[in-house]
Write a protein that holds these residues in place. Structure first.
Motif, PDB file in Angstrom:
ATOM      1  N   ASN A 153      68.937 -22.035   1.752  1.00  0.00           N
ATOM      2  CA  ASN A 153      68.374 -20.862   2.831  1.00  0.00           C
ATOM      3  C   ASN A 153      69.010 -21.636   4.257  1.00  0.00           C
ATOM      4  O   ASN A 153      68.434 -22.480   4.943  1.00  0.00           O
ATOM      5  N   ASP A 154      70.002 -21.031   4.632  1.00  0.00           N
ATOM      6  CA  ASP A 154      70.710 -21.631   5.573  1.00  0.00           C
ATOM      7  C   ASP A 154      70.325 -21.651   7.237  1.00  0.00           C
ATOM      8  O   ASP A 154      70.318 -22.486   7.773  1.00  0.00           O
ATOM      9  N   MET A 155      69.302 -20.491   7.527  1.00  0.00           N
ATOM     10  CA  MET A 155      68.779 -20.761   8.716  1.00  0.00           C
ATOM     11  C   MET A 155      67.408 -20.128   8.591  1.00  0.00           C
ATOM     12  O   MET A 155      66.841 -19.372   8.153  1.00  0.00           O
ATOM     13  N   LEU A 156      66.581 -21.143   9.405  1.00  0.00           N
ATOM     14  CA  LEU A 156      65.276 -21.048   9.620  1.00  0.00           C
ATOM     15  C   LEU A 156      64.805 -20.173  10.715  1.00  0.00           C
ATOM     16  O   LEU A 156      65.243 -20.750  11.825  1.00  0.00           O
ATOM     17  N   GLN A 157      64.256 -19.171  10.735  1.00  0.00           N
ATOM     18  CA  GLN A 157      63.539 -18.520  11.794  1.00  0.00           C
ATOM     19  C   GLN A 157      62.206 -18.632  12.006  1.00  0.00           C
ATOM     20  O   GLN A 157      61.212 -18.813  11.255  1.00  0.00           O
ATOM     21  N   PRO A 158      61.635 -18.702  13.467  1.00  0.00           N
ATOM     22  CA  PRO A 158      62.732 -18.517  14.676  1.00  0.00           C
ATOM     23  C   PRO A 158      63.094 -20.050  14.896  1.00  0.00           C
ATOM     24  O   PRO A 158      63.669 -20.302  16.123  1.00  0.00           O
ATOM     25  N   GLY A 159      62.775 -21.058  14.080  1.00  0.00           N
ATOM     26  CA  GLY A 159      63.269 -22.579  14.566  1.00  0.00           C
ATOM     27  C   GLY A 159      62.045 -23.229  15.211  1.00  0.00           C
ATOM     28  O   GLY A 159      61.641 -22.972  16.110  1.00  0.00           O
ATOM     29  N   GLN A 160      61.437 -24.467  14.494  1.00  0.00           N
ATOM     30  CA  GLN A 160      60.537 -25.022  15.069  1.00  0.00           C
ATOM     31  C   GLN A 160      60.884 -26.750  15.239  1.00  0.00           C
ATOM     32  O   GLN A 160      61.690 -27.059  14.528  1.00  0.00           O
ATOM     33  N   GLU A 161      60.285 -27.232  16.207  1.00  0.00           N
ATOM     34  CA  GLU A 161      60.638 -28.629  16.473  1.00  0.00           C
ATOM     35  C   GLU A 161      60.279 -29.398  15.205  1.00  0.00           C
ATOM     36  O   GLU A 161      61.165 -30.549  14.760  1.00  0.00           O
ATOM     37  N   ARG A 162      59.138 -29.294  14.763  1.00  0.00           N
ATOM     38  CA  ARG A 162      58.832 -29.867  13.217  1.00  0.00           C
ATOM     39  C   ARG A 162      59.764 -29.749  12.278  1.00  0.00           C
ATOM     40  O   ARG A 162      60.198 -30.840  11.475  1.00  0.00           O
ATOM     41  N   GLN A 163      60.682 -28.614  12.126  1.00  0.00           N
ATOM     42  CA  GLN A 163      61.438 -28.497  11.202  1.00  0.00           C
ATOM     43  C   GLN A 163      62.615 -29.200  11.547  1.00  0.00           C
ATOM     44  O   GLN A 163      63.463 -29.775  10.560  1.00  0.00           O
ATOM     45  N   TYR A 164      63.096 -29.145  12.821  1.00  0.00           N
ATOM     46  CA  TYR A 164      64.339 -29.947  13.247  1.00  0.00           C
ATOM     47  C   TYR A 164      63.982 -31.429  13.116  1.00  0.00           C
ATOM     48  O   TYR A 164      65.154 -32.206  12.334  1.00  0.00           O
ATOM     49  N   LYS A 165      62.963 -31.904  13.196  1.00  0.00           N
ATOM     50  CA  LYS A 165      62.671 -33.549  12.984  1.00  0.00           C
ATOM     51  C   LYS A 165      62.665 -33.782  11.640  1.00  0.00           C
ATOM     52  O   LYS A 165      63.239 -34.739  11.035  1.00  0.00           O
ATOM     53  N   ALA A 166      62.223 -32.840  10.581  1.00  0.00           N
ATOM     54  CA  ALA A 166      62.160 -33.167   9.060  1.00  0.00           C
ATOM     55  C   ALA A 166      63.529 -33.084   8.628  1.00  0.00           C
ATOM     56  O   ALA A 166      63.790 -34.080   7.741  1.00  0.00           O
ATOM     57  N   ILE A 167      64.435 -32.204   9.135  1.00  0.00           N
ATOM     58  CA  ILE A 167      65.778 -32.085   8.470  1.00  0.00           C
ATOM     59  C   ILE A 167      66.577 -33.186   8.993  1.00  0.00           C
ATOM     60  O   ILE A 167      67.215 -34.121   8.027  1.00  0.00           O
ATOM     61  N   LEU A 168      66.342 -33.722  10.135  1.00  0.00           N
ATOM     62  CA  LEU A 168      67.042 -34.907  10.859  1.00  0.00           C
ATOM     63  C   LEU A 168      66.718 -35.956   9.936  1.00  0.00           C
ATOM     64  O   LEU A 168      67.473 -36.951   9.665  1.00  0.00           O
ATOM     65  N   GLU A 169      65.547 -36.326  10.054  1.00  0.00           N
ATOM     66  CA  GLU A 169      64.810 -37.452   9.274  1.00  0.00           C
ATOM     67  C   GLU A 169      65.262 -37.568   7.706  1.00  0.00           C
ATOM     68  O   GLU A 169      65.655 -38.512   7.237  1.00  0.00           O
ATOM     69  N   ALA A 170      65.459 -36.470   7.089  1.00  0.00           N
ATOM     70  CA  ALA A 170      65.834 -36.557   5.777  1.00  0.00           C
ATOM     71  C   ALA A 170      67.275 -36.777   5.535  1.00  0.00           C
ATOM     72  O   ALA A 170      67.549 -37.438   4.567  1.00  0.00           O
ATOM     73  N   VAL A 171      68.211 -36.406   6.670  1.00  0.00           N
ATOM     74  CA  VAL A 171      69.603 -36.758   6.602  1.00  0.00           C
ATOM     75  C   VAL A 171      69.593 -38.301   6.730  1.00  0.00           C
ATOM     76  O   VAL A 171      70.514 -38.941   5.959  1.00  0.00           O
ATOM     77  N   GLN A 172      68.806 -38.927   7.822  1.00  0.00           N
ATOM     78  CA  GLN A 172      68.848 -40.087   7.965  1.00  0.00           C
ATOM     79  C   GLN A 172      68.533 -41.155   6.877  1.00  0.00           C
ATOM     80  O   GLN A 172      68.804 -42.147   6.737  1.00  0.00           O
ATOM     81  N   ASN A 173      67.502 -40.620   5.956  1.00  0.00           N
ATOM     82  CA  ASN A 173      66.861 -41.447   5.025  1.00  0.00           C
ATOM     83  C   ASN A 173      67.553 -41.253   3.805  1.00  0.00           C
ATOM     84  O   ASN A 173      67.239 -41.877   2.766  1.00  0.00           O
ATOM     85  N   GLY A 174      68.200 -40.165   3.587  1.00  0.00           N
ATOM     86  CA  GLY A 174      69.216 -39.978   2.600  1.00  0.00           C
ATOM     87  C   GLY A 174      68.513 -38.741   1.606  1.00  0.00           C
ATOM     88  O   GLY A 174      69.218 -38.976   0.416  1.00  0.00           O
ATOM     89  N   THR A 175      67.378 -38.480   1.773  1.00  0.00           N
ATOM     90  CA  THR A 175      66.753 -37.485   1.023  1.00  0.00           C
ATOM     91  C   THR A 175      67.316 -35.860   1.086  1.00  0.00           C
ATOM     92  O   THR A 175      67.217 -35.211   0.480  1.00  0.00           O
ATOM     93  N   LEU A 176      68.260 -35.739   1.922  1.00  0.00           N
ATOM     94  CA  LEU A 176      68.913 -34.539   2.279  1.00  0.00           C
ATOM     95  C   LEU A 176      70.384 -34.637   2.466  1.00  0.00           C
ATOM     96  O   LEU A 176      70.622 -35.553   3.513  1.00  0.00           O
ATOM     97  N   ASP A 177      71.059 -34.552   1.465  1.00  0.00           N
ATOM     98  CA  ASP A 177      72.432 -34.738   1.413  1.00  0.00           C
ATOM     99  C   ASP A 177      73.296 -33.984   2.744  1.00  0.00           C
ATOM    100  O   ASP A 177      73.164 -32.769   2.911  1.00  0.00           O
ATOM    101  N   GLU A 178      74.215 -34.750   3.592  1.00  0.00           N
ATOM    102  CA  GLU A 178      74.568 -34.192   4.912  1.00  0.00           C
ATOM    103  C   GLU A 178      75.462 -33.063   4.348  1.00  0.00           C
ATOM    104  O   GLU A 178      75.979 -32.093   5.044  1.00  0.00           O
ATOM    105  N   ALA A 179      76.108 -32.992   3.225  1.00  0.00           N
ATOM    106  CA  ALA A 179      76.847 -32.106   2.721  1.00  0.00           C
ATOM    107  C   ALA A 179      76.312 -30.756   2.285  1.00  0.00           C
ATOM    108  O   ALA A 179      77.052 -29.666   2.780  1.00  0.00           O
ATOM    109  N   ILE A 180      75.096 -30.483   1.994  1.00  0.00           N
ATOM    110  CA  ILE A 180      74.489 -29.537   2.045  1.00  0.00           C
ATOM    111  C   ILE A 180      74.233 -28.952   3.505  1.00  0.00           C
ATOM    112  O   ILE A 180      74.269 -27.518   3.721  1.00  0.00           O
ATOM    113  N   LEU A 181      73.770 -29.969   4.221  1.00  0.00           N
ATOM    114  CA  LEU A 181      73.495 -29.237   5.802  1.00  0.00           C
ATOM    115  C   LEU A 181      74.948 -28.778   6.420  1.00  0.00           C
ATOM    116  O   LEU A 181      74.703 -27.577   6.866  1.00  0.00           O
TER     117      LEU A 181
END
Length: 584
Positions: free
Chosen positions: A81-109
């Protein structure tokens, strides 16, 4: 949001197959819905967005969520699901933290961002497209009037339509004649348009005199009803359908005078729909005042030898079986847009010969279809307070106590009808209906003749000659239904596979229309093997004017069985019972 629970065969056979062809040639955006399917939010289901939409169907565009849908931004990213509408601060933080801690592969992003950028560079804005500064509202109105009239369905006609030359004055009954429904309500706010042509305006534009005394009565009634329903003023926007004025029934003395002063009576019944709530069972049935209005107006006018016509300005079926024989004609206008009054007038007068056909079945009563019991027909939805586009829900002062256990048809719905949805059920189980799927009359008549039929590789094709055998010009829609050979996987009695509308045919004129579909469109899903299976045998190709009006049939033989594997996806994690009405 509710959880839609169904078998794989139902999703694949009834829903996926009709979307698949669209996405093969479509590069744009797809929005996932709010609800869950078999326990997963659609925006968080990798089976739906990656395995089916992209891998099986070949979709190359962007997938986005509906507004504030889902609960887990990281799972949505993984699901494609490429784009989350309308976009929330908590979603940005969750995605960033997941990339940083390795639970979300940056390649997927990166994959998801790449898809969005690929869409951006294909947009007009990126190419500095020069947009017009003004919208051509007149041109839009012409298009709306044309399309709206094309979609109107003539359900019944006992020599009442088109209106004859001796009809000059018209009595309009029903609050909807004066306050018509152009479209549904929702975030598009389509129910509140630039303008909406009433039936009064439409009939006047067509050169008729509309009973002035009735206009005065209805104007006062609508004014009083609006004050009663909206003491603080009618809201300019609503996600859910706004309450509409109740009907009133003229007295016997008033009716006597109206019959004397008018040549024909037209009654309009209205129903609204909205994005945020479902219709309730009482909206299927006529209200007491609506039934009384039809009965008394019909008796008074027909006793004087004058015609009575009913217009259905509705969003979906209503009960018609109890009253349709009381009147001389029934037209289903649906909700054709801001030109609604002109659209209906064009059909009533014969300026446009109706050529619409029903895209659903009109049942005799609620409960006649197995899906009826798996629907929140008696649930009153309460719209929460929220700010559109903010991503924020405002907490209500009064906290609702949520039930501990999920409530059937509110928190979840079991699709126990399986493949027997709509006409597939009514036709297979020989259930009587008020109006069948595909039904639609004309002011003229048509004959059908099969010219040729053929299976060529993966393609099926029929050529049908349609001849106007009546006395006025008209269009007709040809429908092809397929009956599969007996045995093997469970199948409905017949299924629509193709349809086509003719050009405007003059009396005596013919046209050969070509109808085509894919060979595997006649296949059924085998859940055990996760494959579409087309059995060999003799198939009946039936040409008709509705699911119940088959005019001619030809047989085609499939000499070799075929099988196409698909993803074993969207398996329900619970048992879905079979409705008693579809047990064979």
């Amino acid at each position: 949001m509710s959880n839609r629970r169904a078998l794989q065969i139902e999703y694949n056979k009834l829903y996926f197959s009709y979307f698949k062809e669209l996405f093969i040639h479509f590069y744009g955006t797809v929005m996932t819905s709010y609800n869950k399917v078999n326990g997963k939010y659609t925006c968080e289901d990798i089976d739906l967005t990656e395995n089916i939409l992209r891998d099986e169907w070949g979709f190359k565009g962007v997938v986005m969520s509906d507004w504030n849908a889902g609960t887990d931004a990281v799972t949505s990213m993984k699901a494609g699901n490429d784009m989350l509408q309308p976009g929330q601060e908590r979603q940005y933080k969750a995605i960033l933290e997941a990339v940083q801690n390795g639970t979300l592969d940056e390649a997927i992003l990166n994959r998801n961002v790449k898809r969005i950028l690929e869409l951006v560079v294909k947009c007009h804005t990126f190419e500095n497209y020069k947009y017009a500064n003004e919208t051509d509202l007149k041109a839009h109105a012409i298009i709306d009037r044309t399309i709206g009239a094309e979609g109107i369905v003539l359900l019944d006609n006992r020599s009442a339509l088109p209106l004859t030359a001796n009809v000059k004055t018209i009595a309009l009954y029903g609050t909807t004649s004066y306050d018509m429904v152009p479209a549904g309500m929702g975030f598009g706010s389509t129910g509140v348009g630039y303008y909406c042509v009433s039936l009064v305006e439409g009939m006047r534009n067509a050169g008729y005199t509309v009973d002035a005394d009735l206009i005065k009565k209805y104007k006062k009634h609508l004014f009083d009803e609006q004050k009663r329903l909206y003491p603080n003023g009618k809201p300019p926007f609503s996600l859910t359908p706004l309450k509409r004025a109740e009907e009133f029934v003229p007295t016997s003395d008033e009716l006597s005078a109206q019959v004397k002063n008018n040549d024909v009576a037209i009654i309009t019944l209205g129903r609204t729909s909205g994005e945020a709530s479902d219709r309730r069972v009482e909206e299927f049935y006529l209200k007491e005042n609506e039934s009384a209005l039809i009965k008394q107006v019909a008796e008074a006018y027909r006793a004087a030898g004058k015609k009575v016509i009913v217009i259905l300005n509705i969003c979906s079926p209503v009960e018609t079986a109890s009253w349709k024989n009381m009147v001389d004609a029934v037209i289903c206008a649906f909700q054709p847009g801001q030109e609604v009054g002109n659209c209906v007038a064009d059909v009533l007068t014969g300026k446009v010969n109706p050529s619409g056909h029903l895209p659903m079945t009109f049942a005799i009563k609620y409960g006649d279809a197995p899906s009826d019991s798996n629907f929140p027909y008696d649930y009153e939805f309460k719209m929460p307070s929220f700010a559109m586009g903010s991503g924020m829900n405002f907490e209500s002062k009064e906290k609702e106590e949520k039930p501990k256990e999920a409530v059937r048809n509110v928190d979840f719905t079991d699709y126990e009808e399986g493949i027997y949805v709509g006409y597939r059920y009514f036709e297979t189980f020989d259930k009587e209906v008020s109006y069948p799927f595909g039904h639609g009359l004309s002011y003229t008549t048509f004959s059908f003749e099969i010219v040729s039929s053929d299976i060529n590789g993966d393609n099926c094709e029929m050529k049908v000659a349609v001849k106007n055998t009546g006395n006025c010009a008209g269009k007709e829609s040809v429908q092809v239904y397929v009956k599969a050979p007996a045995g093997g996987l469970e199948k409905p009695a017949k299924e629509l596979k193709a349809f086509a509308k003719t050009k405007l045919l003059q009396p005596g004129e013919s046209e050969v229309v070509t109808l085509s579909w894919k060979l595997m469109d006649m296949a059924s899903l085998n859940e055990k093997s996760s494959s579409w299976e087309l059995p060999k045998g003799t198939y009946q190709w039936m040409v008709g004017a509705s699911s119940a009006d088959v005019r001619c049939t030809v047989t085609q033989k499939v000499s070799k069985a075929q099988k196409v594997k698909v993803h074993n996806a969207m398996i329900p994690p619970y048992k879905i019972a079979q409705h008693d009405m579809v047990k064979r």
